[in-house]
Design a protein around this motif. Sequence first.
Motif, PDB file in Angstrom:
ATOM      1  N   ASN A   1      23.116 -82.161  54.348  1.00 47.58           N
ATOM      2  CA  ASN A   1      23.902 -82.399  55.554  1.00 47.58           C
ATOM      3  C   ASN A   1      23.222 -81.885  56.810  1.00 47.58           C
ATOM      4  O   ASN A   1      23.454 -82.406  57.904  1.00 47.58           O
ATOM      5  N   TYR A   2      22.395 -80.840  56.666  1.00 40.39           N
ATOM      6  CA  TYR A   2      21.726 -80.292  57.835  1.00 40.39           C
ATOM      7  C   TYR A   2      20.537 -81.146  58.271  1.00 40.39           C
ATOM      8  O   TYR A   2      19.864 -80.829  59.241  1.00 40.39           O
ATOM      9  N   GLY A   3      20.272 -82.217  57.527  1.00 41.92           N
ATOM     10  CA  GLY A   3      19.264 -83.173  57.972  1.00 41.92           C
ATOM     11  C   GLY A   3      17.873 -82.798  57.534  1.00 41.92           C
ATOM     12  O   GLY A   3      17.647 -81.820  56.812  1.00 41.92           O
ATOM     13  N   PRO A   4      16.857 -83.587  57.971  1.00 46.60           N
ATOM     14  CA  PRO A   4      15.483 -83.350  57.567  1.00 46.60           C
ATOM     15  C   PRO A   4      14.931 -82.056  58.152  1.00 46.60           C
ATOM     16  O   PRO A   4      15.305 -81.635  59.238  1.00 46.60           O
ATOM     17  N   TYR A   5      14.039 -81.438  57.406  1.00 46.59           N
ATOM     18  CA  TYR A   5      13.454 -80.176  57.823  1.00 46.59           C
ATOM     19  C   TYR A   5      11.957 -80.343  58.064  1.00 46.59           C
ATOM     20  O   TYR A   5      11.309 -81.233  57.535  1.00 46.59           O
ATOM     21  N   LEU A   6      11.457 -79.432  58.890  1.00 46.09           N
ATOM     22  CA  LEU A   6      10.023 -79.370  59.103  1.00 46.09           C
ATOM     23  C   LEU A   6       9.385 -78.360  58.161  1.00 46.09           C
ATOM     24  O   LEU A   6       8.216 -78.028  58.329  1.00 46.09           O
ATOM     25  N   VAL A   7      10.154 -77.865  57.216  1.00 49.09           N
ATOM     26  CA  VAL A   7       9.656 -76.876  56.263  1.00 49.09           C
ATOM     27  C   VAL A   7       9.542 -77.520  54.890  1.00 49.09           C
ATOM     28  O   VAL A   7      10.224 -78.497  54.583  1.00 49.09           O
ATOM     29  N   ARG A   8       8.712 -76.929  54.082  1.00 51.05           N
ATOM     30  CA  ARG A   8       8.428 -77.488  52.766  1.00 51.05           C
ATOM     31  C   ARG A   8       9.311 -76.838  51.705  1.00 51.05           C
ATOM     32  O   ARG A   8       9.611 -75.649  51.786  1.00 51.05           O
ATOM     33  N   ARG A   9       9.694 -77.639  50.715  1.00 54.83           N
ATOM     34  CA  ARG A   9      10.451 -77.114  49.586  1.00 54.83           C
ATOM     35  C   ARG A   9       9.491 -76.861  48.431  1.00 54.83           C
ATOM     36  O   ARG A   9       8.858 -77.782  47.912  1.00 54.83           O
ATOM     37  N   TYR A  10       9.401 -75.597  48.029  1.00 51.10           N
ATOM     38  CA  TYR A  10       8.484 -75.201  46.964  1.00 51.10           C
ATOM     39  C   TYR A  10       9.239 -75.068  45.647  1.00 51.10           C
ATOM     40  O   TYR A  10      10.446 -74.797  45.620  1.00 51.10           O
ATOM     41  N   SER A  11       8.503 -75.237  44.566  1.00 54.93           N
ATOM     42  CA  SER A  11       9.048 -74.927  43.247  1.00 54.93           C
ATOM     43  C   SER A  11       8.906 -73.428  43.004  1.00 54.93           C
ATOM     44  O   SER A  11       8.117 -72.744  43.664  1.00 54.93           O
ATOM     45  N   TYR A  12       9.686 -72.917  42.056  1.00 49.30           N
ATOM     46  CA  TYR A  12       9.597 -71.485  41.765  1.00 49.30           C
ATOM     47  C   TYR A  12       8.229 -71.120  41.196  1.00 49.30           C
ATOM     48  O   TYR A  12       7.746 -70.007  41.401  1.00 49.30           O
ATOM     49  N   LEU A  13       7.588 -72.052  40.516  1.00 50.50           N
ATOM     50  CA  LEU A  13       6.235 -71.819  40.012  1.00 50.50           C
ATOM     51  C   LEU A  13       5.261 -71.645  41.172  1.00 50.50           C
ATOM     52  O   LEU A  13       4.363 -70.787  41.115  1.00 50.50           O
ATOM     53  N   ASP A  14       5.422 -72.431  42.234  1.00 51.10           N
ATOM     54  CA  ASP A  14       4.575 -72.282  43.419  1.00 51.10           C
ATOM     55  C   ASP A  14       4.774 -70.918  44.067  1.00 51.10           C
ATOM     56  O   ASP A  14       3.812 -70.291  44.529  1.00 51.10           O
ATOM     57  N   VAL A  15       6.013 -70.466  44.101  1.00 47.68           N
ATOM     58  CA  VAL A  15       6.317 -69.167  44.702  1.00 47.68           C
ATOM     59  C   VAL A  15       5.640 -68.050  43.914  1.00 47.68           C
ATOM     60  O   VAL A  15       5.068 -67.117  44.485  1.00 47.68           O
ATOM     61  N   LYS A  16       5.676 -68.126  42.593  1.00 53.40           N
ATOM     62  CA  LYS A  16       5.045 -67.105  41.766  1.00 53.40           C
ATOM     63  C   LYS A  16       3.532 -67.108  41.943  1.00 53.40           C
ATOM     64  O   LYS A  16       2.888 -66.058  41.900  1.00 53.40           O
ATOM     65  N   LYS A  17       2.964 -68.287  42.159  1.00 55.80           N
ATOM     66  CA  LYS A  17       1.511 -68.366  42.334  1.00 55.80           C
ATOM     67  C   LYS A  17       1.064 -67.762  43.658  1.00 55.80           C
ATOM     68  O   LYS A  17      -0.024 -67.190  43.742  1.00 55.80           O
ATOM     69  N   MET A  18       1.892 -67.899  44.696  1.00 51.55           N
ATOM     70  CA  MET A  18       1.464 -67.428  46.010  1.00 51.55           C
ATOM     71  C   MET A  18       1.733 -65.944  46.233  1.00 51.55           C
ATOM     72  O   MET A  18       1.278 -65.368  47.215  1.00 51.55           O
ATOM     73  N   THR A  19       2.460 -65.299  45.325  1.00 49.66           N
ATOM     74  CA  THR A  19       2.787 -63.876  45.497  1.00 49.66           C
ATOM     75  C   THR A  19       2.194 -63.048  44.378  1.00 49.66           C
ATOM     76  O   THR A  19       1.871 -63.536  43.297  1.00 49.66           O
ATOM     77  N   ASN A  20       2.083 -61.761  44.680  1.00 49.55           N
ATOM     78  CA  ASN A  20       1.644 -60.778  43.698  1.00 49.55           C
ATOM     79  C   ASN A  20       2.727 -59.719  43.609  1.00 49.55           C
ATOM     80  O   ASN A  20       3.083 -59.102  44.620  1.00 49.55           O
ATOM     81  N   SER A  21       3.268 -59.513  42.439  1.00 51.70           N
ATOM     82  CA  SER A  21       4.398 -58.597  42.276  1.00 51.70           C
ATOM     83  C   SER A  21       4.054 -57.170  42.691  1.00 51.70           C
ATOM     84  O   SER A  21       4.943 -56.401  43.053  1.00 51.70           O
TER      85      SER A  21
END
Length: 411
Positions: free
Chosen positions: A104-124
């Motif tokens: 409902n909030y319409g199109p975004y200029l931000v990307r939707r990542y998968s949780y696997l992508d999030v884990k790859k880009m971070t280090n715990s």
Amino acid sequence: MYFWYACKEALGVARVVAAMIALSIILLLGVLDWDDCLSEILAWDTLAWFVVLEWAWPATSTVVAIGVVLIIIRCLWRKYSINKLKFFWKNNQTRQNVEASLRNYGPYLVRRYSYLDVKKMTNSSDKLGQGGYGSVYKGKLHDDGHLVAVKVLNKSKGNGEEFINQVAAISRTSHVNIVSLLGFCYEGKKRALVYDFMPNGSLEKFIFDENPQNNDPHCKWGWKMLYQISLGIARGLEYLHRGCNTRILHFDIKPHNILLDEHFSPKISDFGLARVCTREESIISMLGARGTAGYIAPEVLCRNFGRVSQKSDVYSYGMMVLEMVGGRKNVNVGAKRRTWIEETMDEEDEVKVKKMIIVSLWCIQTDPLKRPAMSEVIEMLEGSLDSLQVPPKPFLSSPPRSQADTTTLIT
């Protein structure tokens, strides 16, 4: 002859069993008390007692025991099934609400990542901090190596309102003093927000630091930097209130939610409590209070003080600027104001500090109608000190603790 005798005995046994079951049910239902049941039992003949003791009573007790067990199993099964059904229905309903809100909030200029992508880009192990809704980690985008801060949410308020607010509010903004949302992740309970990385962290660690280092830019720049930060935050808030296509009320302005980039430019962050409304809406209706103790406007806590509006953010801004000047939390009334920065104050710094104090005192007026809009705050900070009037003392202000504490920079 033997056949009729056997039938008679079988009928007697059946009658005794039926009588036992009936008396048991009557006793359980409270139709007869135990004395009445006992008188009925004593009236039985010897054969009846023999049948009861040898066969009827064990059979009846077995049937009753099996019935009780079946009832318990049935109740437990129904309870488990209903709770399980409610759990899955609630989760499914929450997911549908979040997905519908995102659409409902319409199109975004931000990307939707998968949780696997999030884990790859971070280090715990590279954890930047811990907040009320989750942990923040330093990460890197695999596409271009851009440094990011990833906020992994560990719980969501209500029907996902906190997550929706973050995505809906920040994705609609584009301002130098608003943190940039690069992407988000939503996979059921797995939710994350990807921001631009701010190397200098939050404003909180600078204004409440009791032992600043000599090579710290904060110590070197002193009041000039604090003045520029307060002005930048005011510009960011003015943009949220009037510059967007929709009006955004933050409701949680405080030093912890102000991030500083490599040039110490302030960025307003953490829109978990924000409200997105149309530009025509000036009054907001809320069921409960929201914000952080020490920064919440009086009307947010009690509607008798006025109506909730963008002036509630103005109040929080004023309380924060007072903390920037005093170097201590407003809720910590027993703490002494930090004096290390006064040693380098010149005449220009004194003018800036006086303007910050006067503006903040106007912002924390108890009556929302007496508070300036953020556009007026910017004008007062950038204008002449001589044109500013000292506001009346706020109705909810604390009395001075001693004569020494009443000394002020305003003369």
